[in-house]
Design a protein around this motif. Sequence first.
Motif, short mmCIF file in Angstrom:
data_model
loop_
_atom_site.label_atom_id
_atom_site.label_comp_id
_atom_site.label_asym_id
_atom_site.label_seq_id
_atom_site.Cartn_x
_atom_site.Cartn_y
_atom_site.Cartn_z
N TYR A 114 -8.56 1.55 -16.42
CA TYR A 114 -7.78 2.76 -16.11
C TYR A 114 -8.68 3.93 -15.72
N ILE A 115 -9.92 3.91 -16.21
CA ILE A 115 -10.85 5.02 -15.93
C ILE A 115 -12.05 4.53 -15.12
N ASP A 116 -11.82 3.51 -14.31
CA ASP A 116 -12.85 2.92 -13.46
C ASP A 116 -12.68 3.49 -12.06
N ILE A 117 -13.69 4.22 -11.59
CA ILE A 117 -13.53 4.93 -10.31
C ILE A 117 -13.38 3.99 -9.12
N GLN A 118 -13.83 2.74 -9.25
CA GLN A 118 -13.66 1.83 -8.12
C GLN A 118 -12.19 1.62 -7.78
N HIS A 119 -11.32 1.73 -8.78
CA HIS A 119 -9.89 1.50 -8.54
C HIS A 119 -9.20 2.74 -7.97
N LEU A 120 -9.85 3.88 -8.03
CA LEU A 120 -9.33 5.10 -7.41
C LEU A 120 -9.89 5.32 -6.01
N ALA A 121 -11.00 4.69 -5.69
CA ALA A 121 -11.73 5.00 -4.46
C ALA A 121 -10.89 4.80 -3.21
N GLY A 122 -9.99 3.83 -3.22
CA GLY A 122 -9.16 3.57 -2.05
C GLY A 122 -8.18 4.67 -1.73
N ARG A 123 -7.97 5.60 -2.66
CA ARG A 123 -7.05 6.72 -2.43
C ARG A 123 -7.71 7.87 -1.65
N ILE A 124 -9.02 7.85 -1.54
CA ILE A 124 -9.73 8.98 -0.96
C ILE A 124 -9.36 9.17 0.50
N LYS A 125 -9.08 10.42 0.88
CA LYS A 125 -8.78 10.78 2.26
C LYS A 125 -9.93 11.54 2.91
N SER A 126 -10.82 12.09 2.12
CA SER A 126 -11.88 12.95 2.64
C SER A 126 -12.99 12.14 3.28
#
Length: 322
Positions: free
Chosen positions: A251-263
Amino acid sequence: MKFDMPLDQLKEYMGTNPKPIDFDQFWDRGLRDLENQSMVYELVPSEFKSGIADCFHLYFTGVGGARIHCQLVKPKNQEDKGPGLIWFHGYHVSSGDWVDKLGYAAEGFTILAMDCRGQGGLSEDHTQARGTTLKGHIIRGIEEDNPEKLYYRNVFLDTVQAARILFSMENVDEERVGVQGASQGGALAVVCSALEPRIKKTAAVYPFLSDYRRAWDLDIGNSAYEEIHYYFKFIDPTHKREAELFNKLGYIDIQHLAGRIKSEVLWAVGMEDNICPPSTQFAAYNKITSPKQLAVFYEYGHEHLRTFGDRVHSFFFELMNT
């Protein structure tokens, strides 16, 4: 790099730590929680004085009622809206010295540098959770059934709230806001960009908090991930909860959030980094689908990366002149 993968394999590596099945819903709920947080903040003039910038302690109330501290550095005599820059610091320390921000303030940036809860700065940590309080924040709250008790869940949301506060300032052009950080700060820069899509540019230096299972599979006893080793050795020595632990850390692993990046993203990795191993970083970097640049420093570890500061400045130059 002898203990990690060669570069050609790193460029294809997509991570090991599991992604919880309700991961996206978890963070969507977190963002909804932020809708109930006030954007009101308090400014206290700093004791530090500058001829080119006004410096303030900025305080806001984060999720769970914690009082979060930031440094705010604003250019003096600013007539038009200018660019903004959010800074995040490394593990255990703080937002640092005021003087570090003056170069960007001289270029017209308003800088907001956040102290992470309960670390070396002035932000409070109100985490109430069962389990050990020793050896670090990755495992803080891991004994709870509810992953919303994880320490980093609230820190990740703090980054978004800080960004929204900066966006709300009348002297900041919300079309020209970037974020940067190294190690833990690099991870939080990734998180902030993933959860706040208005961020335009992200500079991340050897980010932490990624691919925990891979970190465990490597020699992490002396790395930034040593508290996972501590957890197993002293809390779960027979690894009865191993699968549960790594799923919850997901849940706090940044690899799983990285795909959301728009910048647009500028990422630096040291190939001899045994603190935040390259493979843990590539697990996240390889999932970014927005425009991105990778700077590989072959003979460098988790240390100052010579010449990269100038490259970051050039990367943010477009925000100065849009």
